[in-house]
Design a protein around this motif. Structure first.
Motif, PDB file in Angstrom:
ATOM      1  N   HIS A  32       0.836  -1.202   0.000  1.00 54.70           N
ATOM      2  CA  HIS A  32       0.000   0.000   0.000  1.00 54.70           C
ATOM      3  C   HIS A  32       0.871   1.253   0.000  1.00 54.70           C
ATOM      4  O   HIS A  32       0.569   2.215  -0.710  1.00 54.70           O
ATOM      5  N   LEU A  33       1.945   1.253   0.781  1.00 57.34           N
ATOM      6  CA  LEU A  33       2.844   2.413   0.823  1.00 57.34           C
ATOM      7  C   LEU A  33       3.411   2.727  -0.561  1.00 57.34           C
ATOM      8  O   LEU A  33       3.627   3.896  -0.893  1.00 57.34           O
ATOM      9  N   SER A  34       3.630   1.705  -1.354  1.00 52.61           N
ATOM     10  CA  SER A  34       4.191   1.939  -2.683  1.00 52.61           C
ATOM     11  C   SER A  34       3.183   2.598  -3.623  1.00 52.61           C
ATOM     12  O   SER A  34       3.573   3.179  -4.627  1.00 52.61           O
ATOM     13  N   GLU A  35       1.903   2.539  -3.257  1.00 55.21           N
ATOM     14  CA  GLU A  35       0.851   3.089  -4.118  1.00 55.21           C
ATOM     15  C   GLU A  35       0.215   4.371  -3.572  1.00 55.21           C
ATOM     16  O   GLU A  35      -0.443   5.093  -4.313  1.00 55.21           O
ATOM     17  N   CYS A  36       0.366   4.645  -2.295  1.00 50.59           N
ATOM     18  CA  CYS A  36      -0.371   5.743  -1.658  1.00 50.59           C
ATOM     19  C   CYS A  36       0.591   6.845  -1.219  1.00 50.59           C
ATOM     20  O   CYS A  36       1.389   6.657  -0.282  1.00 50.59           O
ATOM     21  N   ASP A  37       0.501   7.993  -1.863  1.00 48.80           N
ATOM     22  CA  ASP A  37       1.377   9.118  -1.523  1.00 48.80           C
ATOM     23  C   ASP A  37       1.171   9.589  -0.086  1.00 48.80           C
ATOM     24  O   ASP A  37       2.135   9.898   0.614  1.00 48.80           O
ATOM     25  N   ALA A  38      -0.069   9.648   0.366  1.00 51.54           N
ATOM     26  CA  ALA A  38      -0.351  10.145   1.718  1.00 51.54           C
ATOM     27  C   ALA A  38       0.277   9.242   2.774  1.00 51.54           C
ATOM     28  O   ALA A  38       0.897   9.724   3.731  1.00 51.54           O
ATOM     29  N   CYS A  39       0.157   7.952   2.606  1.00 51.89           N
ATOM     30  CA  CYS A  39       0.725   7.015   3.580  1.00 51.89           C
ATOM     31  C   CYS A  39       2.248   6.995   3.498  1.00 51.89           C
ATOM     32  O   CYS A  39       2.927   6.885   4.516  1.00 51.89           O
ATOM     33  N   ARG A  40       2.772   7.122   2.302  1.00 54.99           N
ATOM     34  CA  ARG A  40       4.225   7.183   2.134  1.00 54.99           C
ATOM     35  C   ARG A  40       4.769   8.441   2.812  1.00 54.99           C
ATOM     36  O   ARG A  40       5.796   8.405   3.498  1.00 54.99           O
ATOM     37  N   ASP A  41       4.056   9.553   2.668  1.00 54.73           N
ATOM     38  CA  ASP A  41       4.457  10.797   3.346  1.00 54.73           C
ATOM     39  C   ASP A  41       4.390  10.637   4.859  1.00 54.73           C
ATOM     40  O   ASP A  41       5.274  11.107   5.584  1.00 54.73           O
ATOM     41  N   LEU A  42       3.355   9.978   5.353  1.00 53.62           N
ATOM     42  CA  LEU A  42       3.209   9.742   6.791  1.00 53.62           C
ATOM     43  C   LEU A  42       4.393   8.934   7.310  1.00 53.62           C
ATOM     44  O   LEU A  42       4.979   9.267   8.339  1.00 53.62           O
ATOM     45  N   ARG A  43       4.763   7.906   6.593  1.00 51.40           N
ATOM     46  CA  ARG A  43       5.906   7.079   7.000  1.00 51.40           C
ATOM     47  C   ARG A  43       7.187   7.903   7.003  1.00 51.40           C
ATOM     48  O   ARG A  43       7.983   7.839   7.940  1.00 51.40           O
ATOM     49  N   TYR A  44       7.387   8.685   5.968  1.00 53.66           N
ATOM     50  CA  TYR A  44       8.584   9.523   5.860  1.00 53.66           C
ATOM     51  C   TYR A  44       8.669  10.504   7.033  1.00 53.66           C
ATOM     52  O   TYR A  44       9.714  10.628   7.674  1.00 53.66           O
ATOM     53  N   GLU A  45       7.566  11.177   7.314  1.00 45.92           N
ATOM     54  CA  GLU A  45       7.544  12.154   8.404  1.00 45.92           C
ATOM     55  C   GLU A  45       7.768  11.477   9.762  1.00 45.92           C
ATOM     56  O   GLU A  45       8.520  11.985  10.598  1.00 45.92           O
ATOM     57  N   ALA A  46       7.142  10.338   9.981  1.00 47.39           N
ATOM     58  CA  ALA A  46       7.307   9.623  11.245  1.00 47.39           C
ATOM     59  C   ALA A  46       8.747   9.156  11.422  1.00 47.39           C
ATOM     60  O   ALA A  46       9.300   9.219  12.528  1.00 47.39           O
ATOM     61  N   GLN A  47       9.352   8.713  10.342  1.00 52.58           N
ATOM     62  CA  GLN A  47      10.740   8.267  10.414  1.00 52.58           C
ATOM     63  C   GLN A  47      11.655   9.426  10.802  1.00 52.58           C
ATOM     64  O   GLN A  47      12.526   9.290  11.663  1.00 52.58           O
ATOM     65  N   HIS A  48      11.435  10.586  10.194  1.00 54.62           N
ATOM     66  CA  HIS A  48      12.279  11.741  10.494  1.00 54.62           C
ATOM     67  C   HIS A  48      12.025  12.291  11.902  1.00 54.62           C
ATOM     68  O   HIS A  48      12.963  12.726  12.573  1.00 54.62           O
ATOM     69  N   VAL A  49      10.791  12.249  12.359  1.00 51.31           N
ATOM     70  CA  VAL A  49      10.495  12.668  13.733  1.00 51.31           C
ATOM     71  C   VAL A  49      11.193  11.717  14.707  1.00 51.31           C
ATOM     72  O   VAL A  49      11.797  12.154  15.692  1.00 51.31           O
ATOM     73  N   GLY A  50      11.122  10.431  14.436  1.00 54.03           N
ATOM     74  CA  GLY A  50      11.793   9.457  15.293  1.00 54.03           C
ATOM     75  C   GLY A  50      13.291   9.688  15.371  1.00 54.03           C
ATOM     76  O   GLY A  50      13.900   9.586  16.443  1.00 54.03           O
ATOM     77  N   GLU A  51      13.898  10.014  14.241  1.00 53.31           N
ATOM     78  CA  GLU A  51      15.332  10.294  14.222  1.00 53.31           C
ATOM     79  C   GLU A  51      15.650  11.551  15.032  1.00 53.31           C
ATOM     80  O   GLU A  51      16.629  11.588  15.783  1.00 53.31           O
TER      81      GLU A  51
END
Length: 82
Positions: A32-51
């Motif tokens: 799903h992440l490979s197809e959904c821009d919104a979810c991919r953005d959510l993952r990206y933002e969460a990863q950077h917040v975690g870092e």
């Protein structure tokens, strides 16, 4: 994929974001992440917040008398006979 199915998958991505970040989520969510821009953005933002959070406070140094002061307060707060 219908809009309803995608919406349900988006909710699952939100619910299982930690598992996505650590790589243990079900394969359908990674698909799903490979197809959904919104979810991919959510993952990206969460990863950077975690870092950023993992680096927060890295330069913190307690006062030189911190341990002594803490021990003194604990001893003062200790009930009699304990």
């Amino acid at each position: 994929m219908s809009a309803m199915q995608k919406s349900e998958l988006c909710l699952q991505v939100e619910e299982e974001l930690v598992q996505i970040l650590d790589g243990t989520a079900p394969a359908r969510l990674f698909d799903h992440l490979s197809e959904c821009d919104a979810c991919r953005d959510l993952r990206y933002e969460a990863q950077h917040v975690g870092e950023a959070v993992s680096r927060a406070g890295a330069d913190f140094r307690p006062a030189d008398d911190f341990v002594d002061g803490l021990v003194a307060r604990l001893e003062a707060a200790r009930p009699e006979g304990a």
